[in-house]
Design a protein around this motif. Structure first.
Motif, PDB file in Angstrom:
ATOM      1  N   UNK A   1      -0.585  -7.149 -22.744  1.00 20.34           N
ATOM      2  CA  UNK A   1      -1.689  -7.730 -21.703  1.00 20.34           C
ATOM      3  C   UNK A   1      -1.371  -7.466 -20.228  1.00 20.34           C
TER       4      UNK A   1
ATOM      5  N   UNK B   1       3.605  -3.588 -24.065  1.00 22.94           N
ATOM      6  CA  UNK B   1       2.243  -2.810 -23.566  1.00 22.94           C
ATOM      7  C   UNK B   1       0.958  -3.900 -24.141  1.00 22.94           C
TER       8      UNK B   1
ATOM      9  N   UNK C   1       6.579 -10.116 -23.491  1.00 20.71           N
ATOM     10  CA  UNK C   1       4.506  -9.585 -23.149  1.00 20.71           C
ATOM     11  C   UNK C   1       4.180  -8.498 -22.247  1.00 20.71           C
TER      12      UNK C   1
ATOM     13  N   UNK D   1      -5.831  -4.352 -18.412  1.00 21.54           N
ATOM     14  CA  UNK D   1      -6.630  -4.170 -19.543  1.00 21.54           C
ATOM     15  C   UNK D   1      -7.676  -5.079 -20.453  1.00 21.54           C
TER      16      UNK D   1
END
Lengths: 188, 508
Positions: A112, A110, A106, A116
């Protein structure tokens, strides 16, 4: 910011791990409190001050005191070491491996990345002012949200607590023997 | 602060549309007050208030439909709640279920020294929460309603606290339920986080609101977090339904729980899970049908096979009902998959649920009436020669089991038939083949039970029948028992032979 995040994250994770492995229940409870405090600090970093205060008041305060009371009342000193059998241990190891792999997947994708997350403003999902709110105003906004949009779930929580209360009484209270048993046969 | 927006939301809190739920909660409070006022627990009064109060609500709801059954879709409470003909039908379903549970509860509690009022109080509250659960249109309300239901069931399953079986079942259900709630909540949080993230194009204002979430997911169907979140949410729901990787708790909990509670779990809880699943896969997760259809189809096949194969060698009747309930959940899952492409399959699912309700309560009713003393260890052998001892019970049992097995002309047959036709139209041929195999298997164990009850079975002196301790003979049936059993059987028959009922359901 990053160093604080790492510090508080460690403060959350390490005591949580110690809580699971310690054989002494009181020490376990104290570790849990530490972990809650670490989590509250993380909330502060996210500028969710109200949540941080609640975390300390409710979890580290009220609930943990209750836990400690129960531990004291039961007078548990040491729990004997559980010896997990090999299958359980192997399954736990495989699950952990899968979890870590999944997290890496993950993070690499894209989802975590740290950037972000830090870029996320704390926007509540009900309409609020554009400028960031102060603590008092934030609490007020929570209140408005709770008593307008979330009125129904709020009331339903009351019912949930009622069920829990009735349940505790039913499952723990001793009934006077044979009370009402005579009238039992009378009904049709 | 934007007060106008809050006022607008507050104006959409139309409590008048929740009158049935409010009535149930008020009835529960009334019962609790009665218990306080009349210190000597007056059985007659409490039982009657609980039962007739619900009958009155059923009548009132029926009267309200003279103005026309609700049609169309109405969002209330700032989008938290949605009312459609489907949710209205499910309200009636849950009320009917709760009424039958209360009736079985009167029989169950009369023979035992257990707290009485609280059983009805919790049943009523759980029913109100079930009604809200199927109407919820937002994850906050969905989660709170689901937790209310689950907490109520924790208490109900462990209700017979003098029985070791019941306590064990309660503990198992508590741990499994907490785990599944954790999965569900984790999934919801992931979806909330990703759909509310302003960095992604098309982030929505209220990511927990189903239509908004559907909009977001349609824009980002391949996002990792969307996939992880929706998978976790579906897993949490699958726990409640008892679908295959999450079915492990069912036999023990069904066996240990008091019989009325087993029936409540089997019918109302499972129905709520199926309807929530239906709402999710056709609502917010509609854009994910590329992988939800194969996933749920696989789960359905495994569920059908597991339920039917494990029920084959069982002798304990409550475990048979639990395991065969898993199989029924499998057929319903097939209906859910079909409903993703065929619109009228929703009506087929609800019709199936009604036939399942009638048949299950018939069977559980007979079980409750037969087990005055013990509850958890009823074996098939106890049903030997039932037709001779209690012809009415044997007849009700036969009708119920035959309907569960899907024998024409009973409701269960039509229910399975329309579900299978829906699956056929949706092109789920493999799934359909497995279901047919499942149905054939189920006839074996359902009719094994009927054979015990109705036909004379020859046994040697050392045969299985003589080894089990005999149950005490049941009390004579009261007028209420007869009415309930005959009513359930007749309704099962009506659902099977009256086509207008089916037409009405398929319009949902």
């Amino acid at each position: 910011m990053d160093i604080f995040f790492i510090l508080f994250a460690l403060l959350t994770v390490v005591p949580a791990f110690l809580m699971v492995v310690t054989p002494n229940p009181v020490a376990g409870a104290v570790f849990l409190i530490l972990s809650f405090i670490g989590m509250a600090c993380l909330f502060v970093l996210l500028e969710a001050f109200f949540l941080a205060v609640l975390q300390i008041l409710v979890y580290a305060g009220a609930i943990m005191v209750l836990f400690l009371f129960i531990i004291m009342l039961l007078d548990v000193r040491e729990v004997e070491k559980l010896r997990p059998n090999t299958v359980t241990a192997a399954a736990a190891g495989v699950s952990l491996l899968l979890l870590v792999l999944g997290l890496i997947a993950v993070l690499a994708g894209d989802g975590l990345s740290g950037q972000l997350l830090s870029a996320l403003p704390a926007v509540p999902d009900y309409p609020a002012a554009d400028e960031p709110l102060g603590l008092a105003q934030k609490v007020k906004a929570y209140g408005y949200g709770l008593f307008t949009k979330y009125m129904l779930p709020f009331q339903l929580t009351g019912i949930l607590l009622l069920i829990a209360m009735i349940g505790v009484i039913v499952l723990s209270k001793k009934r006077a023997a044979e009370e009402g048993a005579e009238s039992a046969g009378a009904d049709s | 602060m934007n007060l106008e927006a809050f006022q607008k939301i507050a104006a959409s809190n139309l409590w008048g549309n929740l009158l049935p739920e409010i009535y149930l909660v008020a009835l529960c409070l009334l019962l609790l007050v009665f218990e306080m006022v009349f210190r000597r627990q007056d059985l007659l009064l409490l039982f009657r208030v609980a039962l007739w109060g619900q009958v009155l609500l059923l009548v009132l709801m029926g009267l309200s439909y003279f103005g026309g059954f609700p049609s169309g879709r109405e969002e209330l409470f700032g989008g938290l709640l949605v009312q459609t003909p489907l949710t209205e039908t499910m309200r009636l379903f849950f009320l009917f279920g709760s009424l039958l549970v209360s009736y079985l509860g009167t029989r169950f509690l009369r023979a035992r020294n257990l707290a009485r009022t609280e059983f009805f109080a919790i049943t009523l509250l759980v029913t109100a929460a079930l009604m809200l659960l199927v109407q919820s249109n937002q994850f906050v309300l969905l989660f709170v309603a689901l937790e209310t239901v689950t907490v109520g069931f924790y208490v109900l399953v462990a209700y017979a606290r003098t029985s070791g079986y019941s306590l064990e079942a309660g503990l198992k259900y508590l741990i499994m339920g907490a785990l599944s709630s954790g999965l569900l909540l984790f999934g919801i949080v992931l979806l909330y986080g990703v759909a509310g993230s302003p960095d992604l194009a098309g982030a929505v204002g209220d990511p927990l609101h189903f239509p908004s979430l559907a909009q977001f997911i349609a824009a980002h169907p391949d996002n990792t977090l969307v996939l992880a979140g929706s998978l976790l949410v579906l897993s949490g729901i699958a726990f409640k339904v008892g679908a295959v990787p999450f079915q492990i708790w069912i036999p023990d909990v069904y066996q240990g729980a008091p019989t009325p509670v087993s029936a409540f779990l089997a019918v109302s809880s499972k129905a709520a899970g199926i309807i929530v699943l239906l709402t999710l896969v056709t609502g917010p997760f509609a854009a994910l049908s590329g992988w939800t259809i194969p996933l749920i189809s696989t789960v359905a096949v495994l569920t059908i096979l597991y339920g039917n194969l494990t029920a084959l060698p069982q002798r304990n009747v409550k475990r048979i009902m639990g395991l065969s309930g898993i199989a029924h959940a499998g057929y319903l899952l097939m209906g859910v998959v079909a409903a993703m492409t065929v619109d009228w399959a929703v009506g087929a699912i609800v019709f199936y649920l009604f036939t399942y309700l009638l048949a299950s309560f018939g069977v559980f009713g007979v079980m409750a009436l037969l087990s005055e003393g013990q509850d958890a260890d009823q074996e098939l052998d106890h049903y030997e020669d039932l037709a001779k001892r209690q012809p009415l019970l044997a007849a009700a049992l036969t009708v119920g089991l035959a309907s569960l097995a899907g024998i024409p002309p009973l409701g269960g047959f039509i229910g399975k038939l329309v579900l299978f036709i829906a699956a056929f139209q949706a092109g789920l041929y493999t799934l359909l083949a497995f279901s047919v195999v499942g149905v054939v298997l189920s006839i074996y164990y359902y009719f094994g039970w009927v054979r015990e009850a109705v036909f004379r079975v020859w046994r040697s002196a050392e045969g299985a029948g003589s080894a089990t301790p005999a149950l005490p003979e049941p009390r004579s049936l009261t007028g209420l028992d007869r009415t309930a059993l005959v009513g359930l059987s007749v309704l099962t028959l009506i659902l099977g032979v009256a086509p207008f009922v089916l037409t009405w359901f398929l319009q949902l």
